[in-house]
Write a protein that holds these residues in place. Structure first.
Motif, PDB file in Angstrom:
ATOM      1  N   ILE A  30       0.814  -1.119  -0.060  1.00 23.87           N
ATOM      2  CA  ILE A  30       0.040   0.076  -0.015  1.00 23.87           C
ATOM      3  C   ILE A  30       0.938   1.087   0.003  1.00 23.87           C
ATOM      4  O   ILE A  30       0.758   2.107  -0.635  1.00 23.87           O
ATOM      5  CB  ILE A  30      -0.924  -0.214   1.292  1.00 23.87           C
ATOM      6  CG1 ILE A  30      -2.110  -0.964   0.855  1.00 23.87           C
ATOM      7  CG2 ILE A  30      -1.629   1.429   1.497  1.00 23.87           C
ATOM      8  CD1 ILE A  30      -3.244  -1.183   1.929  1.00 23.87           C
TER       9      ILE A  30
ATOM     10  N   THR B  78       1.914   2.990  -3.265  1.00 24.36           N
ATOM     11  CA  THR B  78       0.931   3.416  -4.240  1.00 24.36           C
ATOM     12  C   THR B  78       0.942   4.709  -5.013  1.00 24.36           C
ATOM     13  O   THR B  78       0.913   4.864  -6.050  1.00 24.36           O
ATOM     14  CB  THR B  78      -0.725   3.352  -3.558  1.00 24.36           C
ATOM     15  OG1 THR B  78      -0.893   2.187  -3.041  1.00 24.36           O
ATOM     16  CG2 THR B  78      -1.646   3.723  -4.418  1.00 24.36           C
TER      17      THR B  78
ATOM     18  N   PRO C 214      -6.560   1.739  -2.978  1.00 22.82           N
ATOM     19  CA  PRO C 214      -5.888   3.064  -3.051  1.00 22.82           C
ATOM     20  C   PRO C 214      -5.913   3.490  -4.420  1.00 22.82           C
ATOM     21  O   PRO C 214      -6.064   4.756  -4.749  1.00 22.82           O
ATOM     22  CB  PRO C 214      -4.584   3.049  -2.364  1.00 22.82           C
ATOM     23  CG  PRO C 214      -4.330   1.619  -2.563  1.00 22.82           C
ATOM     24  CD  PRO C 214      -5.576   0.862  -2.513  1.00 22.82           C
TER      25      PRO C 214
ATOM     26  N   MET D 155      -9.537   4.720  -5.815  1.00 22.78           N
ATOM     27  CA  MET D 155     -10.057   5.564  -4.822  1.00 22.78           C
ATOM     28  C   MET D 155      -9.390   6.816  -5.422  1.00 22.78           C
ATOM     29  O   MET D 155     -10.025   7.776  -5.927  1.00 22.78           O
ATOM     30  CB  MET D 155      -9.744   5.495  -3.588  1.00 22.78           C
ATOM     31  CG  MET D 155     -10.131   6.953  -2.701  1.00 22.78           C
ATOM     32  SD  MET D 155      -9.899   6.928  -1.058  1.00 22.78           S
ATOM     33  CE  MET D 155     -10.838   5.573  -0.547  1.00 22.78           C
ATOM     34  N   ALA D 156      -8.103   6.650  -5.803  1.00 20.75           N
ATOM     35  CA  ALA D 156      -7.444   7.964  -6.358  1.00 20.75           C
ATOM     36  C   ALA D 156      -7.947   8.143  -7.842  1.00 20.75           C
ATOM     37  O   ALA D 156      -8.261   9.552  -8.440  1.00 20.75           O
ATOM     38  CB  ALA D 156      -5.727   7.652  -6.533  1.00 20.75           C
TER      39      ALA D 156
ATOM     40  N   CYS E  59      -8.821  11.434   8.617  1.00 20.04           N
ATOM     41  CA  CYS E  59      -7.981  10.223   8.866  1.00 20.04           C
ATOM     42  C   CYS E  59      -8.077   9.484  10.054  1.00 20.04           C
ATOM     43  O   CYS E  59      -8.434   8.278  10.395  1.00 20.04           O
ATOM     44  CB  CYS E  59      -6.468  10.467   8.425  1.00 20.04           C
ATOM     45  SG  CYS E  59      -6.132  10.916   6.797  1.00 20.04           S
TER      46      CYS E  59
ATOM     47  N   ASN F 115     -14.466   9.782   3.805  1.00 21.03           N
ATOM     48  CA  ASN F 115     -13.677   9.832   2.641  1.00 21.03           C
ATOM     49  C   ASN F 115     -13.687  10.839   1.809  1.00 21.03           C
ATOM     50  O   ASN F 115     -12.610  11.699   1.252  1.00 21.03           O
ATOM     51  CB  ASN F 115     -13.677   8.531   1.894  1.00 21.03           C
ATOM     52  CG  ASN F 115     -12.918   7.337   2.621  1.00 21.03           C
ATOM     53  OD1 ASN F 115     -11.862   7.555   3.154  1.00 21.03           O
ATOM     54  ND2 ASN F 115     -13.534   6.377   2.641  1.00 21.03           N
TER      55      ASN F 115
ATOM     56  N   THR G 191     -11.050  14.092   1.323  1.00 24.32           N
ATOM     57  CA  THR G 191     -10.183  14.079  -0.186  1.00 24.32           C
ATOM     58  C   THR G 191     -10.785  15.248  -0.845  1.00 24.32           C
ATOM     59  O   THR G 191     -10.030  15.616  -2.003  1.00 24.32           O
ATOM     60  CB  THR G 191     -10.188  12.828  -0.798  1.00 24.32           C
ATOM     61  OG1 THR G 191     -11.600  12.479  -1.009  1.00 24.32           O
ATOM     62  CG2 THR G 191      -9.540  11.806   0.129  1.00 24.32           C
TER      63      THR G 191
ATOM     64  N   SER H 253      -5.194   9.520  -0.907  1.00 26.27           N
ATOM     65  CA  SER H 253      -6.023   8.175  -0.933  1.00 26.27           C
ATOM     66  C   SER H 253      -5.146   7.095  -0.216  1.00 26.27           C
ATOM     67  O   SER H 253      -5.547   6.287   0.340  1.00 26.27           O
ATOM     68  CB  SER H 253      -6.344   7.792  -2.469  1.00 26.27           C
ATOM     69  OG  SER H 253      -5.046   7.654  -3.100  1.00 26.27           O
ATOM     70  N   THR H 254      -3.569   7.042  -0.400  1.00 21.36           N
ATOM     71  CA  THR H 254      -2.729   6.018   0.300  1.00 21.36           C
ATOM     72  C   THR H 254      -3.045   6.128   1.851  1.00 21.36           C
ATOM     73  O   THR H 254      -3.052   5.163   2.529  1.00 21.36           O
ATOM     74  CB  THR H 254      -1.562   6.189  -0.216  1.00 21.36           C
ATOM     75  OG1 THR H 254      -1.659   5.897  -1.695  1.00 21.36           O
ATOM     76  CG2 THR H 254      -0.576   5.013   0.223  1.00 21.36           C
TER      77      THR H 254
ATOM     78  N   ASN I 172      -6.106   5.061   3.081  1.00 19.55           N
ATOM     79  CA  ASN I 172      -6.300   3.573   3.118  1.00 19.55           C
ATOM     80  C   ASN I 172      -5.542   2.944   4.347  1.00 19.55           C
ATOM     81  O   ASN I 172      -5.931   2.004   4.763  1.00 19.55           O
ATOM     82  CB  ASN I 172      -5.713   2.982   1.717  1.00 19.55           C
ATOM     83  CG  ASN I 172      -7.080   3.124   0.750  1.00 19.55           C
ATOM     84  OD1 ASN I 172      -7.915   1.873   0.839  1.00 19.55           O
ATOM     85  ND2 ASN I 172      -7.034   4.096   0.136  1.00 19.55           N
TER      86      ASN I 172
END
Length: 512
Positions: A93, A96, A148, A151-152, A300, A409, A413, A425-426, A429
């Motif tokens: 992860i 990413t 991730p 999501m990005a 987060c 989320n 973001t 995103s990383t 996650n």
């Protein structure tokens, strides 16, 4: 450059975003990325890929005992089928953001699907437990990139007004896996063979690979960015060791045992070293300075605490139904359907509303509703409670969960600059992964501790009831960071595209 009030590209224009899959430059390409057809293509690919990964985890969890019988191996050894996957996931992860920058989002996602699908096929051909664990690690290397990166790509493809509804659709796999996985896994093992719990991924993976190749637009990599090797050598093993220590401590009901404590402490020290480097390095593996933004940091933190309570409680439910109530795996899986339906419906509504209302009010309300629902469930846990009452309590919790997960989320973001999306995103996650590990380990220890005192039989329900209150507490703690989320609705862009951070209104204003 810091984005103001929404995703911005390098020119500072709010609402514009780096196209996840475009090899062309200019406003036309950027604008096209935000259109519904472009977003729909990205969502189609990402949802299918995520369903494959989430479904696989839940299917394998119900197959551990049959695999122990098949390979004549002790259960402690067979559990490495799950642990090996999780550790590979945690190790990959952190790469990413760099991989997306170095190779492009499309290539990275295609690689992730290929690794996961190949690992699935190889796992089905395993001839002993050692090879099965090895091939599960290959799966984990692909699975760690799927979520991730997906999501990005969704964040980049969605404009600010569409962000909430896009993230709501992105949450579909999280609901499908826990409900259908145990049922499908049990059916495949009972009617066909254990090989099919892995073979079932091949057609899904092939479909995801074809759709990704055709629908995702190529994006230009940035070869100039170097890999932060020291950062990688601290975060990846640190995260893996921390999660391993938590898993072992939860499995054996003792965090102080050397085999749990030592790797957990080593992992924590490596993670601290990574943070220290990340705040000083010129080109860090992840842009930790994003956590200086209050909204992102609060999101987060909430995504550590809330998943810890929610997914930890989901671990307890099938165990309660099977050990304290005597139900089978299929029956206990079906009892989770009302919860999944409630989360799905609530998530679709809340995902669209978070684009128009106060994120703080919406998410805090969701946490309160989830706490009330799980509290009702905990109060009723017993050896003879009617199942409809338990299901009704979980439906209430599900409504709250749908108001929290993806809206958090989205809120965290929404204001990221395009170049910060991979790191953002990383980090999210990683936060969620750590939260789930903490929650499952903590609740496993609590359950083991109280089960040892109450014993088996009808009193075993008492141990579950006490443990559920810990899950309630974790959910309630999420209100603290959620209270720091912005109080105004998202649809208030800055008055000028050239407004700077020094003169603009606060990026995430406090008052409602």
């Amino acid at each position: 450059m810091t984005a103001v009030g929404g995703i911005a590209n390098s020119t500072g224009r709010p609402g514009a975003t780096e196209n996840t899959g475009s090899g062309t430059d200019g406003p036309a390409a950027v604008q096209e990325a935000g259109t519904s057809p472009g977003l729909a293509k990205v969502l189609t690919v990402v949802v299918i890929g995520s369903i494959m990964a989430v479904l696989d985890v839940t299917i394998v969890n119900v197959a551990l005992h049959p695999l122990a019988v098949e390979f004549a191996a002790p259960l402690a050894t067979v559990q490495w089928v799950a642990i090996g996957y999780t550790l590979a996931l945690a190790a990959v992860i952190p790469t990413t953001a760099w991989a997306m920058s170095r190779f492009g989002a499309k290539r990275t996602y295609l690689t992730a699907i290929s690794l996961f699908t190949a690992g699935s096929g190889l796992a089905a051909l395993s001839w002993n437990i050692e090879t099965l664990v090895l091939f599960r690690v290959v799966q984990g290397l692909g699975g760690g990139l799927l979520v991730p990166v997906g999501m990005a790509m969704v964040i980049r493809a969605a404009d600010r007004d569409r962000m909430g509804r896009a993230m709501a659709l992105l949450g579909i796999p999280v609901l499908i896996g826990p409900v259908s996985g145990p049922v499908l896994g049990g059916w495949l093992i009972d009617t066909v063979s254990w090989h099919w719990i892995f073979l079932v991924n091949l057609p899904i993976g092939a479909l995801a690979l074809v759709l990704a190749a055709r629908l995702l637009r190529r994006d230009e990599p940035q070869p100039a960015r170097r890999l932060d090797r020291l950062g990688l050598l601290t975060l990846s093993p640190g995260l893996a060791l921390l999660i391993y220590g938590l898993s072992v401590g939860g499995e054996h009901g003792d965090f102080t045992a050397p085999r749990a404590l030592l790797p957990a402490v080593a992992g924590l020290l490596l993670a601290i070293g990574f943070v220290a480097r990340g705040l000083t390095a010129r080109a860090p593996l992840l842009r930790l300075r994003l956590l200086c933004d209050r909204t992102f940091a609060a999101g987060c933190a909430a995504m550590v605490l809330f998943p810890a309570g929610y997914f930890g409680s989901m671990l307890l439910a099938p165990m309660y139904y099977q050990t304290a109530r005597g139900l089978g795996a299929t029956e206990s899986g079906l009892l989770g359907v009302p919860l999944a339906v409630a989360v799905f419906v609530s998530m679709q509504i809340a995902g669209r509303r978070v684009d128009r209302v106060s994120p703080r009010l919406l998410i805090l309300s969701g946490i309160v509703i989830a706490v009330c629902g799980l509290s009702l469930f905990a109060m009723q846990v017993g050896p003879q409670t009617p199942y409809w009452r338990l299901a009704a309590s979980l439906v209430v919790m599900g409504v709250g969960v749908g108001m929290v997960l993806m809206p958090t989320n989205t809120t965290a973001t929404r204001g990221l600059a395009a170049e910060d999306v991979p790191s953002g995103s990383t980090i999210l996650n990683i936060a969620s992964q750590v939260g789930v590990s903490i929650g499952t380990a903590l609740l496993s220890v609590m359950l083991a501790s109280h089960a040892a005192r109450t014993g088996n039989g009808t009193r075993s329900a008492d141990a579950f009831q006490h443990t559920y209150w810990w899950a309630v507490a974790l959910l309630a703690l999420a209100t603290l960071p959620a209270a720091l989320l912005p109080g105004r609705r998202a649809g208030r862009p800055p008055t000028s595209a050239t407004t700077t951070d020094a003169t603009a209104a606060p990026r995430h204003p406090d008052p409602a």
